[in-house]
Design a protein around this motif. Structure first.
Motif, PDB file in Angstrom:
ATOM      1  N   PHE A  44      31.515  39.435  36.681  1.00 42.03           N
ATOM      2  CA  PHE A  44      31.957  39.267  38.069  1.00 42.03           C
ATOM      3  C   PHE A  44      33.150  38.329  38.155  1.00 42.03           C
ATOM      4  O   PHE A  44      34.143  38.615  38.816  1.00 42.03           O
ATOM      5  CB  PHE A  44      30.785  38.723  38.892  1.00 42.03           C
ATOM      6  CG  PHE A  44      31.033  38.678  40.375  1.00 42.03           C
ATOM      7  CD1 PHE A  44      30.991  39.841  41.131  1.00 42.03           C
ATOM      8  CD2 PHE A  44      31.286  37.477  41.017  1.00 42.03           C
ATOM      9  CE1 PHE A  44      31.204  39.807  42.512  1.00 42.03           C
ATOM     10  CE2 PHE A  44      31.496  37.429  42.393  1.00 42.03           C
ATOM     11  CZ  PHE A  44      31.451  38.600  43.137  1.00 42.03           C
ATOM     12  N   LYS A  45      33.075  37.220  37.451  1.00 47.20           N
ATOM     13  CA  LYS A  45      34.153  36.223  37.520  1.00 47.20           C
ATOM     14  C   LYS A  45      35.394  36.660  36.752  1.00 47.20           C
ATOM     15  O   LYS A  45      36.513  36.530  37.228  1.00 47.20           O
ATOM     16  CB  LYS A  45      33.654  34.878  36.978  1.00 47.20           C
ATOM     17  CG  LYS A  45      34.700  33.763  37.037  1.00 47.20           C
ATOM     18  CD  LYS A  45      34.052  32.416  36.755  1.00 47.20           C
ATOM     19  CE  LYS A  45      35.080  31.330  36.477  1.00 47.20           C
ATOM     20  NZ  LYS A  45      35.916  30.998  37.628  1.00 47.20           N
ATOM     21  N   MET A  49      36.277  40.000  40.253  1.00 47.36           N
ATOM     22  CA  MET A  49      36.835  39.310  41.421  1.00 47.36           C
ATOM     23  C   MET A  49      38.131  38.564  41.122  1.00 47.36           C
ATOM     24  O   MET A  49      38.410  38.180  39.990  1.00 47.36           O
ATOM     25  CB  MET A  49      35.817  38.294  41.956  1.00 47.36           C
ATOM     26  CG  MET A  49      34.685  38.901  42.736  1.00 47.36           C
ATOM     27  SD  MET A  49      35.210  39.775  44.228  1.00 47.36           S
ATOM     28  CE  MET A  49      35.102  38.471  45.459  1.00 47.36           C
ATOM     29  N   GLN A  50      38.885  38.376  42.189  1.00 46.09           N
ATOM     30  CA  GLN A  50      40.088  37.551  42.112  1.00 46.09           C
ATOM     31  C   GLN A  50      39.945  36.394  43.085  1.00 46.09           C
ATOM     32  O   GLN A  50      39.435  36.565  44.188  1.00 46.09           O
ATOM     33  CB  GLN A  50      41.300  38.381  42.519  1.00 46.09           C
ATOM     34  CG  GLN A  50      42.035  38.973  41.341  1.00 46.09           C
ATOM     35  CD  GLN A  50      43.389  39.459  41.767  1.00 46.09           C
ATOM     36  OE1 GLN A  50      43.502  40.209  42.733  1.00 46.09           O
ATOM     37  NE2 GLN A  50      44.424  39.034  41.075  1.00 46.09           N
ATOM     38  N   THR A 106      38.101  44.862  48.542  1.00 49.00           N
ATOM     39  CA  THR A 106      39.286  44.030  48.283  1.00 49.00           C
ATOM     40  C   THR A 106      39.130  43.192  47.013  1.00 49.00           C
ATOM     41  O   THR A 106      40.115  42.822  46.390  1.00 49.00           O
ATOM     42  CB  THR A 106      39.570  43.092  49.469  1.00 49.00           C
ATOM     43  OG1 THR A 106      38.411  42.301  49.702  1.00 49.00           O
ATOM     44  CG2 THR A 106      39.901  43.867  50.720  1.00 49.00           C
ATOM     45  N   ARG A 107      37.870  42.892  46.669  1.00 41.74           N
ATOM     46  CA  ARG A 107      37.563  42.132  45.440  1.00 41.74           C
ATOM     47  C   ARG A 107      38.313  40.812  45.356  1.00 41.74           C
ATOM     48  O   ARG A 107      38.671  40.345  44.270  1.00 41.74           O
ATOM     49  CB  ARG A 107      37.859  42.995  44.203  1.00 41.74           C
ATOM     50  CG  ARG A 107      36.959  44.200  44.131  1.00 41.74           C
ATOM     51  CD  ARG A 107      37.440  45.253  43.157  1.00 41.74           C
ATOM     52  NE  ARG A 107      37.498  44.780  41.789  1.00 41.74           N
ATOM     53  CZ  ARG A 107      37.614  45.598  40.728  1.00 41.74           C
ATOM     54  NH1 ARG A 107      37.663  46.902  40.898  1.00 41.74           N
ATOM     55  NH2 ARG A 107      37.683  45.098  39.520  1.00 41.74           N
ATOM     56  N   THR A 108      38.578  40.227  46.490  1.00 43.39           N
ATOM     57  CA  THR A 108      39.276  38.941  46.513  1.00 43.39           C
ATOM     58  C   THR A 108      38.558  37.990  47.464  1.00 43.39           C
ATOM     59  O   THR A 108      37.796  38.413  48.320  1.00 43.39           O
ATOM     60  CB  THR A 108      40.721  39.072  47.022  1.00 43.39           C
ATOM     61  OG1 THR A 108      40.678  39.643  48.337  1.00 43.39           O
ATOM     62  CG2 THR A 108      41.579  39.927  46.120  1.00 43.39           C
ATOM     63  N   GLY A 109      38.861  36.713  47.302  1.00 46.46           N
ATOM     64  CA  GLY A 109      38.305  35.747  48.238  1.00 46.46           C
ATOM     65  C   GLY A 109      38.150  34.381  47.620  1.00 46.46           C
ATOM     66  O   GLY A 109      38.656  34.112  46.533  1.00 46.46           O
ATOM     67  N   MET A 150      16.518  29.645  41.976  1.00 49.52           N
ATOM     68  CA  MET A 150      17.410  29.002  41.021  1.00 49.52           C
ATOM     69  C   MET A 150      18.846  29.007  41.524  1.00 49.52           C
ATOM     70  O   MET A 150      19.290  29.980  42.136  1.00 49.52           O
ATOM     71  CB  MET A 150      17.379  29.773  39.680  1.00 49.52           C
ATOM     72  CG  MET A 150      15.998  29.984  39.090  1.00 49.52           C
ATOM     73  SD  MET A 150      15.219  28.491  38.489  1.00 49.52           S
ATOM     74  CE  MET A 150      16.130  28.222  36.989  1.00 49.52           C
ATOM     75  N   HIS A 151      19.567  27.944  41.208  1.00 48.64           N
ATOM     76  CA  HIS A 151      20.981  27.825  41.552  1.00 48.64           C
ATOM     77  C   HIS A 151      21.820  28.848  40.775  1.00 48.64           C
ATOM     78  O   HIS A 151      21.703  28.942  39.549  1.00 48.64           O
ATOM     79  CB  HIS A 151      21.429  26.392  41.214  1.00 48.64           C
ATOM     80  CG  HIS A 151      22.909  26.208  41.059  1.00 48.64           C
ATOM     81  ND1 HIS A 151      23.510  25.974  39.841  1.00 48.64           N
ATOM     82  CD2 HIS A 151      23.910  26.234  41.973  1.00 48.64           C
ATOM     83  CE1 HIS A 151      24.818  25.846  40.018  1.00 48.64           C
ATOM     84  NE2 HIS A 151      25.096  25.999  41.298  1.00 48.64           N
ATOM     85  N   VAL A 152      22.646  29.607  41.509  1.00 49.15           N
ATOM     86  CA  VAL A 152      23.561  30.587  40.909  1.00 49.15           C
ATOM     87  C   VAL A 152      24.898  30.475  41.633  1.00 49.15           C
ATOM     88  O   VAL A 152      24.949  30.583  42.856  1.00 49.15           O
ATOM     89  CB  VAL A 152      23.025  32.038  41.078  1.00 49.15           C
ATOM     90  CG1 VAL A 152      24.016  33.043  40.511  1.00 49.15           C
ATOM     91  CG2 VAL A 152      21.665  32.217  40.421  1.00 49.15           C
ATOM     92  N   ASP A 153      25.980  30.252  40.885  1.00 52.57           N
ATOM     93  CA  ASP A 153      27.300  30.127  41.526  1.00 52.57           C
ATOM     94  C   ASP A 153      28.327  30.931  40.735  1.00 52.57           C
ATOM     95  O   ASP A 153      28.829  30.485  39.701  1.00 52.57           O
ATOM     96  CB  ASP A 153      27.717  28.653  41.596  1.00 52.57           C
ATOM     97  CG  ASP A 153      29.010  28.460  42.377  1.00 52.57           C
ATOM     98  OD1 ASP A 153      29.784  29.425  42.519  1.00 52.57           O
ATOM     99  OD2 ASP A 153      29.249  27.325  42.839  1.00 52.57           O
ATOM    100  N   SER A 154      28.650  32.109  41.258  1.00 52.01           N
ATOM    101  CA  SER A 154      29.530  33.037  40.526  1.00 52.01           C
ATOM    102  C   SER A 154      30.957  32.518  40.401  1.00 52.01           C
ATOM    103  O   SER A 154      31.723  33.029  39.599  1.00 52.01           O
ATOM    104  CB  SER A 154      29.548  34.394  41.225  1.00 52.01           C
ATOM    105  OG  SER A 154      30.072  34.267  42.535  1.00 52.01           O
ATOM    106  N   THR A 155      31.323  31.499  41.150  1.00 50.86           N
ATOM    107  CA  THR A 155      32.696  30.988  41.075  1.00 50.86           C
ATOM    108  C   THR A 155      32.881  30.041  39.887  1.00 50.86           C
ATOM    109  O   THR A 155      33.998  29.746  39.499  1.00 50.86           O
ATOM    110  CB  THR A 155      33.122  30.234  42.360  1.00 50.86           C
ATOM    111  OG1 THR A 155      32.408  28.997  42.448  1.00 50.86           O
ATOM    112  CG2 THR A 155      32.855  31.062  43.597  1.00 50.86           C
TER     113      THR A 155
END
Ligand SMILES: [Zn+2]
Length: 221
Positions: A44-45, A49-50, A106-109, A150-155
């Motif tokens: 994903f990262k 995504m962008q 858009t796959r951005t954000g 559980m903590h999950v952060d894709s960024t």
């Protein structure tokens, strides 16, 4: 409230089916434990995504651009960020969507789009996932794994992106008051999971809104 809108999309089967179709088979469709989350977080990262920077530079002139904030005119678009180069007048816009399909196209954000979409991806793989917001400047996800949120952060980069709840406080100097987790029918105060300074958080809470007020706004939406 934005996160209630998102949480409702997390239980919409049509949306989930569409989102599921975007995930490559080899990335893993049998996600049950923390090890198997690794491949989808990385994909994903890195591949999907962008990131949209906060202060973009003009691609032609490499100069900072002026910023204008435009309110969204529909429930699909929250607002539009408009950037213009004062040298060549080229314009760039960044619409902030609250609709998961639009974000997926858009796959951005930034963190809100990333967490909204990534949460939908995990839900589409039958991993119950919700949105978490710290009411400062960041949001991420929590997934129910082996009966525990559980903590999950894709960024963030793996392995920090999974089960590193103190990361923000330790590295970004977060001064939490409330960290809230949103599901389609409930709102949970999850602050304790993210802080090692619970006493200080409680002192901070003496000023400002109380949890009941957040919950009340949420339930009325
Ligand atoms: Zn320019």
């Amino acid at each position: 409230m934005l996160y209630k809108q998102i949480s409702k999309q997390y239980v919409n089967q049509d949306i989930l089916e569409y989102i599921r179709s975007l995930i490559p088979e080899k990335t893993g469709t049998e996600i049950e434990d923390k090890a198997s989350l690794e491949s989808i977080l990385k994909w994903f990262k890195k591949d999907f995504m962008q990131w949209v920077p906060k202060d973009p530079k003009c691609e032609r002139c490499n100069l900072p651009m002026s910023f204008q904030f435009i309110n969204g005119d529909s429930c699909k678009v929250r607002n539009i960020e408009r950037y213009e180069c004062s040298n060549c007048y080229s314009v760039r816009t960044f619409p902030r969507y609250s609709n998961i399909q639009e974000i997926a196209e858009t796959r951005t954000g930034r963190c809100s789009e990333w967490s909204m979409l990534f949460g939908a991806m995990l839900n589409s793989l039958s991993i119950k996932t919700r949105i978490v917001h710290d009411y400062l400047d960041h949001c991420w996800n929590e997934s129910l794994i082996n009966g525990k949120w559980m903590h999950v952060d894709s960024t963030l980069d793996y392995p920090i992106s999974f089960d590193h709840p103190y990361y923000y406080e330790q590295n970004w100097g977060k001064n939490y008051r409330y960290v809230l987790a949103f599901s389609s029918n409930s709102l949970d105060d999850v602050t304790k999971i993210y802080t090692q300074q619970w006493d200080i958080v409680q002192l901070r809470r003496k000023n400002g809104a109380r949890f009941e007020e957040y919950a009340d706004i949420y339930s009325r939406m």
